[in-house]
Design a protein around this motif. Structure first.
Motif, PDB file in Angstrom:
ATOM      1  N   UNK A  94       0.810  -1.224   0.000  1.00 20.73           N
ATOM      2  CA  UNK A  94       0.000   0.000   0.000  1.00 20.73           C
ATOM      3  C   UNK A  94       0.845   1.276   0.000  1.00 20.73           C
ATOM      4  N   UNK A  95       1.913   1.298   0.794  1.00 23.44           N
ATOM      5  CA  UNK A  95       2.772   2.477   0.849  1.00 23.44           C
ATOM      6  C   UNK A  95       3.504   2.676  -0.483  1.00 23.44           C
ATOM      7  N   UNK A  96       3.971   1.576  -1.071  1.00 20.08           N
ATOM      8  CA  UNK A  96       4.678   1.658  -2.348  1.00 20.08           C
ATOM      9  C   UNK A  96       3.747   2.133  -3.463  1.00 20.08           C
ATOM     10  N   UNK A  97       2.508   1.669  -3.426  1.00 15.77           N
ATOM     11  CA  UNK A  97       1.542   2.090  -4.445  1.00 15.77           C
ATOM     12  C   UNK A  97       1.231   3.577  -4.305  1.00 15.77           C
ATOM     13  N   UNK A  98       1.089   4.040  -3.059  1.00 16.49           N
ATOM     14  CA  UNK A  98       0.848   5.468  -2.840  1.00 16.49           C
ATOM     15  C   UNK A  98       2.028   6.302  -3.333  1.00 16.49           C
ATOM     16  N   UNK A  99       3.236   5.830  -3.042  1.00 16.47           N
ATOM     17  CA  UNK A  99       4.439   6.513  -3.501  1.00 16.47           C
ATOM     18  C   UNK A  99       4.519   6.490  -5.022  1.00 16.47           C
ATOM     19  N   UNK A 100       4.147   5.351  -5.607  1.00 12.67           N
ATOM     20  CA  UNK A 100       4.169   5.226  -7.059  1.00 12.67           C
ATOM     21  C   UNK A 100       3.163   6.133  -7.732  1.00 12.67           C
ATOM     22  N   UNK A 101       1.989   6.262  -7.122  1.00  8.89           N
ATOM     23  CA  UNK A 101       0.968   7.152  -7.690  1.00  8.89           C
ATOM     24  C   UNK A 101       1.474   8.592  -7.711  1.00  8.89           C
ATOM     25  N   UNK A 102       2.037   9.034  -6.583  1.00  9.59           N
ATOM     26  CA  UNK A 102       2.565  10.397  -6.507  1.00  9.59           C
ATOM     27  C   UNK A 102       3.666  10.601  -7.550  1.00  9.59           C
ATOM     28  N   UNK A 103       4.552   9.636  -7.657  1.00 10.97           N
ATOM     29  CA  UNK A 103       5.660   9.753  -8.612  1.00 10.97           C
ATOM     30  C   UNK A 103       5.137   9.831 -10.042  1.00 10.97           C
ATOM     31  N   UNK A 104       4.203   8.943 -10.407  1.00  7.63           N
ATOM     32  CA  UNK A 104       3.694   8.904 -11.772  1.00  7.63           C
ATOM     33  C   UNK A 104       2.864  10.140 -12.093  1.00  7.63           C
ATOM     34  N   UNK A 105       2.147  10.638 -11.088  1.00  5.68           N
ATOM     35  CA  UNK A 105       1.244  11.763 -11.337  1.00  5.68           C
ATOM     36  C   UNK A 105       2.009  13.072 -11.525  1.00  5.68           C
ATOM     37  N   UNK A 106       2.872  13.404 -10.591  1.00  5.40           N
ATOM     38  CA  UNK A 106       3.617  14.650 -10.731  1.00  5.40           C
ATOM     39  C   UNK A 106       4.979  14.653 -10.052  1.00  5.40           C
ATOM     40  N   UNK A 107       5.253  13.678  -9.210  1.00  2.00           N
ATOM     41  CA  UNK A 107       6.533  13.659  -8.511  1.00  2.00           C
ATOM     42  C   UNK A 107       7.720  13.583  -9.445  1.00  2.00           C
ATOM     43  N   UNK A 108       7.552  12.859 -10.570  1.00  2.00           N
ATOM     44  CA  UNK A 108       8.661  12.686 -11.515  1.00  2.00           C
ATOM     45  C   UNK A 108       9.114  14.006 -12.124  1.00  2.00           C
ATOM     46  N   UNK A 109       8.217  15.002 -12.152  1.00  4.07           N
ATOM     47  CA  UNK A 109       8.562  16.300 -12.733  1.00  4.07           C
ATOM     48  C   UNK A 109       9.627  17.031 -11.931  1.00  4.07           C
ATOM     49  N   UNK A 110       9.736  16.684 -10.657  1.00  2.00           N
ATOM     50  CA  UNK A 110      10.691  17.381  -9.795  1.00  2.00           C
ATOM     51  C   UNK A 110      12.052  16.689  -9.766  1.00  2.00           C
ATOM     52  N   UNK A 111      12.158  15.532 -10.432  1.00  2.00           N
ATOM     53  CA  UNK A 111      13.472  14.914 -10.595  1.00  2.00           C
ATOM     54  C   UNK A 111      14.289  15.753 -11.576  1.00  2.00           C
ATOM     55  N   UNK A 112      15.584  15.722 -11.412  1.00  2.00           N
ATOM     56  CA  UNK A 112      16.433  16.563 -12.251  1.00  2.00           C
ATOM     57  C   UNK A 112      16.970  15.835 -13.487  1.00  2.00           C
ATOM     58  N   UNK A 113      16.599  14.556 -13.653  1.00  2.00           N
ATOM     59  CA  UNK A 113      17.048  13.811 -14.823  1.00  2.00           C
ATOM     60  C   UNK A 113      16.403  14.359 -16.096  1.00  2.00           C
ATOM     61  N   UNK A 114      17.171  14.419 -17.152  1.00  2.00           N
ATOM     62  CA  UNK A 114      16.693  14.927 -18.433  1.00  2.00           C
ATOM     63  C   UNK A 114      16.867  13.846 -19.498  1.00  2.00           C
TER      64      UNK A 114
END
Length: 319
Positions: free
Chosen positions: A142-162
Protein backbone atom coordinates in the motif's frame (compact mmCIF):
# COMPACT_ATOMS: atom_id res chain seq x y z
CA UNK A 1 18.42 -5.15 -25.11
CA UNK A 2 16.83 -1.81 -25.97
CA UNK A 3 13.07 -1.68 -26.31
CA UNK A 4 11.58 -0.37 -29.53
CA UNK A 5 8.93 2.21 -30.32
CA UNK A 6 7.26 0.78 -33.38
CA UNK A 7 8.03 3.05 -36.32
CA UNK A 8 9.56 5.92 -34.33
CA UNK A 9 13.10 7.08 -35.16
CA UNK A 10 14.33 5.49 -31.96
CA UNK A 11 13.73 1.95 -33.20
CA UNK A 12 14.96 2.52 -36.75
CA UNK A 13 18.46 3.78 -36.07
CA UNK A 14 21.10 3.65 -33.36
CA UNK A 15 24.68 4.82 -33.59
CA UNK A 16 27.38 2.38 -34.66
CA UNK A 17 28.94 2.75 -31.24
CA UNK A 18 25.87 1.33 -29.53
CA UNK A 19 22.69 2.93 -28.17
CA UNK A 20 22.82 6.44 -26.80
CA UNK A 21 22.27 6.82 -23.04
CA UNK A 22 18.77 7.32 -21.67
CA UNK A 23 19.63 10.51 -19.80
CA UNK A 24 21.23 13.72 -21.00
CA UNK A 25 22.66 14.99 -17.73
CA UNK A 26 20.72 17.06 -15.22
CA UNK A 27 18.37 19.98 -15.66
CA UNK A 28 19.92 23.35 -14.99
CA UNK A 29 18.73 25.39 -11.97
CA UNK A 30 16.84 27.81 -14.23
CA UNK A 31 14.90 25.03 -15.91
CA UNK A 32 14.22 23.36 -12.59
CA UNK A 33 12.86 26.62 -11.17
CA UNK A 34 10.59 26.94 -14.21
CA UNK A 35 9.27 23.42 -13.57
CA UNK A 36 8.47 24.22 -9.95
CA UNK A 37 6.81 27.51 -10.87
CA UNK A 38 4.89 26.05 -13.82
CA UNK A 39 3.49 23.23 -11.66
CA UNK A 40 2.91 24.98 -8.34
CA UNK A 41 1.60 28.40 -9.43
CA UNK A 42 -1.44 26.99 -11.30
CA UNK A 43 -2.00 24.54 -8.42
CA UNK A 44 -2.16 27.41 -5.93
CA UNK A 45 -4.61 29.15 -8.26
CA UNK A 46 -6.82 26.04 -8.35
CA UNK A 47 -6.82 25.78 -4.54
CA UNK A 48 -7.88 29.42 -4.37
CA UNK A 49 -10.55 28.95 -7.04
CA UNK A 50 -13.46 27.94 -4.79
CA UNK A 51 -13.33 30.90 -2.37
CA UNK A 52 -12.54 33.19 -5.30
CA UNK A 53 -15.67 32.14 -7.19
CA UNK A 54 -17.74 32.17 -4.03
CA UNK A 55 -16.81 35.72 -3.17
CA UNK A 56 -16.71 37.46 -6.56
CA UNK A 57 -18.50 35.23 -9.03
CA UNK A 58 -17.59 33.61 -12.33
CA UNK A 59 -18.73 35.14 -15.63
CA UNK A 60 -19.73 33.42 -18.85
CA UNK A 61 -16.81 35.20 -20.51
CA UNK A 62 -14.46 33.37 -18.13
CA UNK A 63 -16.16 30.04 -18.86
CA UNK A 64 -16.02 30.55 -22.63
CA UNK A 65 -12.34 31.51 -22.52
CA UNK A 66 -11.57 28.56 -20.24
CA UNK A 67 -13.21 26.13 -22.66
CA UNK A 68 -11.50 27.63 -25.73
CA UNK A 69 -7.99 27.71 -24.28
CA UNK A 70 -8.46 24.31 -22.63
CA UNK A 71 -9.42 22.78 -25.99
CA UNK A 72 -6.71 24.59 -27.96
CA UNK A 73 -3.85 23.73 -25.62
CA UNK A 74 -5.23 20.31 -24.64
CA UNK A 75 -5.58 19.17 -28.24
CA UNK A 76 -2.11 20.61 -28.76
CA UNK A 77 -0.91 17.96 -26.32
CA UNK A 78 -3.05 15.04 -27.48
CA UNK A 79 -3.15 15.55 -31.25
CA UNK A 80 0.18 17.34 -31.71
CA UNK A 81 2.73 16.46 -29.03
CA UNK A 82 1.42 12.93 -28.51
CA UNK A 83 -0.10 11.40 -31.61
CA UNK A 84 1.78 13.41 -34.25
CA UNK A 85 5.22 14.35 -32.94
CA UNK A 86 5.81 11.41 -30.58
CA UNK A 87 4.22 8.51 -32.46
CA UNK A 88 3.85 9.68 -36.05
CA UNK A 89 0.19 8.66 -36.19
CA UNK A 90 -0.23 11.02 -39.14
CA UNK A 91 1.79 13.38 -41.28
CA UNK A 92 0.92 17.06 -41.51
CA UNK A 93 1.67 20.05 -43.70
CA UNK A 94 4.62 22.13 -42.41
CA UNK A 95 2.48 25.10 -41.35
CA UNK A 96 0.15 22.80 -39.38
CA UNK A 97 3.13 21.20 -37.62
CA UNK A 98 4.24 24.62 -36.39
CA UNK A 99 0.72 25.60 -35.26
CA UNK A 100 0.29 22.29 -33.45
CA UNK A 101 3.70 22.63 -31.76
CA UNK A 102 2.73 26.09 -30.51
CA UNK A 103 -0.67 24.84 -29.31
CA UNK A 104 0.94 22.03 -27.33
CA UNK A 105 3.52 24.41 -25.87
CA UNK A 106 0.68 26.58 -24.57
CA UNK A 107 -0.34 23.72 -22.26
CA UNK A 108 2.81 24.56 -20.25
CA UNK A 109 3.93 20.94 -19.98
CA UNK A 110 7.41 21.61 -21.31
CA UNK A 111 8.98 22.37 -24.71
CA UNK A 112 7.96 20.08 -27.56
CA UNK A 113 11.29 18.26 -27.93
CA UNK A 114 11.60 17.63 -24.19
CA UNK A 115 8.01 16.38 -24.01
CA UNK A 116 8.48 14.03 -26.94
CA UNK A 117 11.80 12.67 -25.62
CA UNK A 118 10.23 11.93 -22.23
CA UNK A 119 7.22 10.21 -23.77
CA UNK A 120 9.20 8.08 -26.21
CA UNK A 121 11.37 7.03 -23.30
CA UNK A 122 8.20 6.14 -21.39
CA UNK A 123 7.12 3.79 -24.18
CA UNK A 124 10.56 2.29 -24.57
CA UNK A 125 10.64 1.25 -20.90
CA UNK A 126 6.96 1.32 -19.98
CA UNK A 127 6.41 0.26 -16.35
CA UNK A 128 10.01 -0.91 -16.08
CA UNK A 129 13.25 0.64 -14.90
CA UNK A 130 13.98 3.57 -17.19
CA UNK A 131 10.35 4.68 -17.44
CA UNK A 132 10.31 8.30 -16.19
CA UNK A 133 6.82 8.09 -14.67
CA UNK A 134 5.65 4.54 -13.99
CA UNK A 135 3.60 4.06 -10.80
CA UNK A 136 5.03 0.54 -10.39
CA UNK A 137 8.68 1.31 -9.66
CA UNK A 138 8.50 1.00 -5.87
CA UNK A 139 6.64 -2.25 -5.26
CA UNK A 140 3.06 -3.32 -4.62
CA UNK A 141 2.57 -2.69 -0.91
CA UNK A 142 0.00 0.00 0.00
CA UNK A 143 2.77 2.48 0.85
CA UNK A 144 4.68 1.66 -2.35
CA UNK A 145 1.54 2.09 -4.44
CA UNK A 146 0.85 5.47 -2.84
CA UNK A 147 4.44 6.51 -3.50
CA UNK A 148 4.17 5.23 -7.06
CA UNK A 149 0.97 7.15 -7.69
CA UNK A 150 2.56 10.40 -6.51
CA UNK A 151 5.66 9.75 -8.61
CA UNK A 152 3.69 8.90 -11.77
CA UNK A 153 1.24 11.76 -11.34
CA UNK A 154 3.62 14.65 -10.73
CA UNK A 155 6.53 13.66 -8.51
CA UNK A 156 8.66 12.69 -11.52
CA UNK A 157 8.56 16.30 -12.73
CA UNK A 158 10.69 17.38 -9.79
CA UNK A 159 13.47 14.91 -10.60
CA UNK A 160 16.43 16.56 -12.25
CA UNK A 161 17.05 13.81 -14.82
CA UNK A 162 16.69 14.93 -18.43
CA UNK A 163 15.83 12.43 -21.18
CA UNK A 164 18.43 12.29 -23.94
CA UNK A 165 16.89 14.10 -26.90
CA UNK A 166 19.63 12.87 -29.25
CA UNK A 167 18.46 9.33 -28.59
CA UNK A 168 14.70 9.81 -28.25
CA UNK A 169 13.92 12.77 -30.54
CA UNK A 170 16.64 13.00 -33.24
CA UNK A 171 14.04 13.72 -35.94
CA UNK A 172 12.78 16.84 -34.15
CA UNK A 173 16.30 18.11 -33.48
CA UNK A 174 16.80 18.16 -37.26
CA UNK A 175 13.58 20.14 -37.88
CA UNK A 176 14.56 23.83 -37.78
CA UNK A 177 10.99 25.09 -37.44
CA UNK A 178 10.23 22.81 -34.49
CA UNK A 179 13.56 23.63 -32.83
CA UNK A 180 12.62 27.32 -33.04
CA UNK A 181 9.22 26.68 -31.46
CA UNK A 182 11.00 24.67 -28.76
CA UNK A 183 13.41 27.54 -28.05
CA UNK A 184 10.51 30.01 -27.75
CA UNK A 185 8.72 27.99 -25.06
CA UNK A 186 8.98 30.98 -22.70
CA UNK A 187 6.95 33.06 -25.18
CA UNK A 188 4.17 30.48 -25.58
CA UNK A 189 3.99 30.16 -21.77
CA UNK A 190 3.64 33.94 -21.43
CA UNK A 191 0.98 34.13 -24.14
CA UNK A 192 -1.11 31.25 -22.80
CA UNK A 193 -1.41 33.05 -19.46
CA UNK A 194 -1.69 36.65 -20.67
CA UNK A 195 -3.96 36.28 -23.71
CA UNK A 196 -7.05 35.16 -21.73
CA UNK A 197 -6.71 38.23 -19.53
CA UNK A 198 -6.32 40.57 -22.49
CA UNK A 199 -9.34 39.09 -24.28
CA UNK A 200 -11.41 39.06 -21.10
CA UNK A 201 -10.56 42.68 -20.42
CA UNK A 202 -11.45 43.77 -23.96
CA UNK A 203 -14.74 41.82 -24.02
CA UNK A 204 -15.91 43.16 -20.65
CA UNK A 205 -14.07 46.47 -21.08
CA UNK A 206 -12.91 46.28 -17.47
CA UNK A 207 -9.78 45.54 -15.49
CA UNK A 208 -11.76 43.12 -13.34
CA UNK A 209 -12.76 41.16 -16.42
CA UNK A 210 -9.07 40.90 -17.30
CA UNK A 211 -8.19 39.67 -13.81
CA UNK A 212 -10.89 36.99 -13.66
CA UNK A 213 -10.14 35.75 -17.19
CA UNK A 214 -6.42 35.54 -16.37
CA UNK A 215 -7.27 33.58 -13.24
CA UNK A 216 -9.82 31.13 -14.68
CA UNK A 217 -8.81 30.74 -18.32
CA UNK A 218 -5.12 31.20 -17.57
CA UNK A 219 -3.91 29.76 -14.28
CA UNK A 220 -6.80 27.47 -13.34
CA UNK A 221 -7.15 26.13 -16.89
CA UNK A 222 -3.44 25.24 -17.02
CA UNK A 223 -3.69 23.46 -13.67
CA UNK A 224 -6.76 21.43 -14.64
CA UNK A 225 -5.13 20.38 -17.91
CA UNK A 226 -1.93 19.45 -16.06
CA UNK A 227 -3.76 17.08 -13.75
CA UNK A 228 -5.83 15.53 -16.53
CA UNK A 229 -2.65 14.78 -18.49
CA UNK A 230 -0.81 13.51 -15.42
CA UNK A 231 -3.77 11.27 -14.57
CA UNK A 232 -3.16 9.39 -17.81
CA UNK A 233 0.35 8.65 -16.49
CA UNK A 234 -0.87 7.60 -13.06
CA UNK A 235 -4.50 6.42 -12.99
CA UNK A 236 -4.41 4.89 -16.47
CA UNK A 237 -1.48 2.68 -15.46
CA UNK A 238 -3.16 1.53 -12.26
CA UNK A 239 -6.89 0.92 -12.69
CA UNK A 240 -9.29 0.30 -15.54
CA UNK A 241 -10.06 -2.24 -18.24
CA UNK A 242 -7.44 -3.96 -20.39
CA UNK A 243 -9.16 -5.41 -23.48
CA UNK A 244 -5.99 -5.35 -25.58
CA UNK A 245 -2.66 -7.10 -25.10
CA UNK A 246 0.05 -4.66 -23.98
CA UNK A 247 3.39 -5.40 -22.37
CA UNK A 248 2.65 -3.08 -19.43
CA UNK A 249 -0.21 -2.17 -17.08
CA UNK A 250 -1.85 0.47 -19.26
CA UNK A 251 -5.64 0.54 -18.88
CA UNK A 252 -8.76 2.31 -20.11
CA UNK A 253 -10.37 4.69 -17.60
CA UNK A 254 -13.65 5.90 -19.11
CA UNK A 255 -14.49 8.77 -16.67
CA UNK A 256 -11.60 10.79 -18.10
CA UNK A 257 -12.38 10.22 -21.79
CA UNK A 258 -13.91 13.61 -22.57
CA UNK A 259 -11.61 15.75 -20.42
CA UNK A 260 -8.55 14.00 -21.87
CA UNK A 261 -9.86 14.21 -25.46
CA UNK A 262 -9.69 10.41 -25.77
CA UNK A 263 -6.28 9.85 -24.18
CA UNK A 264 -7.68 7.79 -21.30
CA UNK A 265 -8.38 4.91 -23.72
CA UNK A 266 -4.82 4.13 -22.80
CA UNK A 267 -4.73 0.36 -23.16
CA UNK A 268 -5.18 0.34 -26.94
CA UNK A 269 -2.63 3.13 -27.23
CA UNK A 270 0.06 1.05 -25.53
CA UNK A 271 -0.94 -2.02 -27.48
CA UNK A 272 -0.69 -0.08 -30.76
CA UNK A 273 1.18 3.22 -30.11
CA UNK A 274 1.09 4.58 -33.66
CA UNK A 275 -2.69 4.28 -34.02
CA UNK A 276 -4.37 7.65 -34.65
CA UNK A 277 -7.47 6.52 -32.74
CA UNK A 278 -7.32 5.31 -29.15
CA UNK A 279 -11.02 4.85 -28.45
CA UNK A 280 -11.81 2.06 -30.89
CA UNK A 281 -14.78 0.30 -29.32
CA UNK A 282 -18.42 1.34 -29.62
CA UNK A 283 -19.22 4.32 -27.41
CA UNK A 284 -15.59 5.25 -26.73
CA UNK A 285 -15.44 8.99 -27.37
CA UNK A 286 -12.12 10.07 -28.88
CA UNK A 287 -12.19 13.80 -29.66
CA UNK A 288 -8.54 13.84 -30.71
CA UNK A 289 -9.18 11.20 -33.38
CA UNK A 290 -12.10 13.26 -34.69
CA UNK A 291 -9.84 16.32 -34.97
CA UNK A 292 -7.27 14.26 -36.92
CA UNK A 293 -10.11 13.02 -39.15
CA UNK A 294 -11.10 16.64 -39.81
CA UNK A 295 -7.50 17.57 -40.64
CA UNK A 296 -7.42 14.68 -43.09
CA UNK A 297 -10.67 15.74 -44.77
CA UNK A 298 -9.34 19.29 -45.14
CA UNK A 299 -6.16 17.97 -46.75
CA UNK A 300 -3.95 19.23 -43.91
CA UNK A 301 -3.07 15.73 -42.66
CA UNK A 302 -2.24 12.59 -44.62
CA UNK A 303 -0.90 9.05 -44.18
CA UNK A 304 -3.12 8.72 -41.12
CA UNK A 305 -2.67 5.39 -39.35
CA UNK A 306 -6.27 4.44 -38.64
CA UNK A 307 -6.83 1.11 -36.85
CA UNK A 308 -8.21 -1.78 -38.91
CA UNK A 309 -10.52 -4.58 -37.73
CA UNK A 310 -7.82 -7.14 -38.55
CA UNK A 311 -5.26 -5.26 -36.47
CA UNK A 312 -7.65 -4.88 -33.53
CA UNK A 313 -8.59 -8.55 -33.59
CA UNK A 314 -4.91 -9.45 -33.45
CA UNK A 315 -4.35 -7.20 -30.43
CA UNK A 316 -7.45 -8.28 -28.52
CA UNK A 317 -6.83 -10.38 -25.41
CA UNK A 318 -9.64 -12.69 -26.56
CA UNK A 319 -7.99 -13.29 -29.93
Amino acid sequence: MTATLGDSPVSRKETTNGPKPILDGKRGPGVQFAVYFGVLAPLVALIAAVPFAWGWGLSWVDVALFVFFYAFSGLGITVAFHRHFTHGSFKAKPWLRVVMAIAGSMAVQGPVITWVADHRRHHAFSDREGDPHSPWLFGTSPLAIAKGFWHAHMGWLFDRDKSNAQRFAPDLLKDKAIVKVDQLFWLWTLLTLVLPGIIGGLVTWSWWGAVTAFFWAGLVRVCVLHHVTWSVNSICHMIGERPFAARDRSANFWPMAVLSFGESWHNLHHADPTSARHGVKRGQIDISARVIWLFEKLGWAYNVRWPTPKRLDKLSVTA
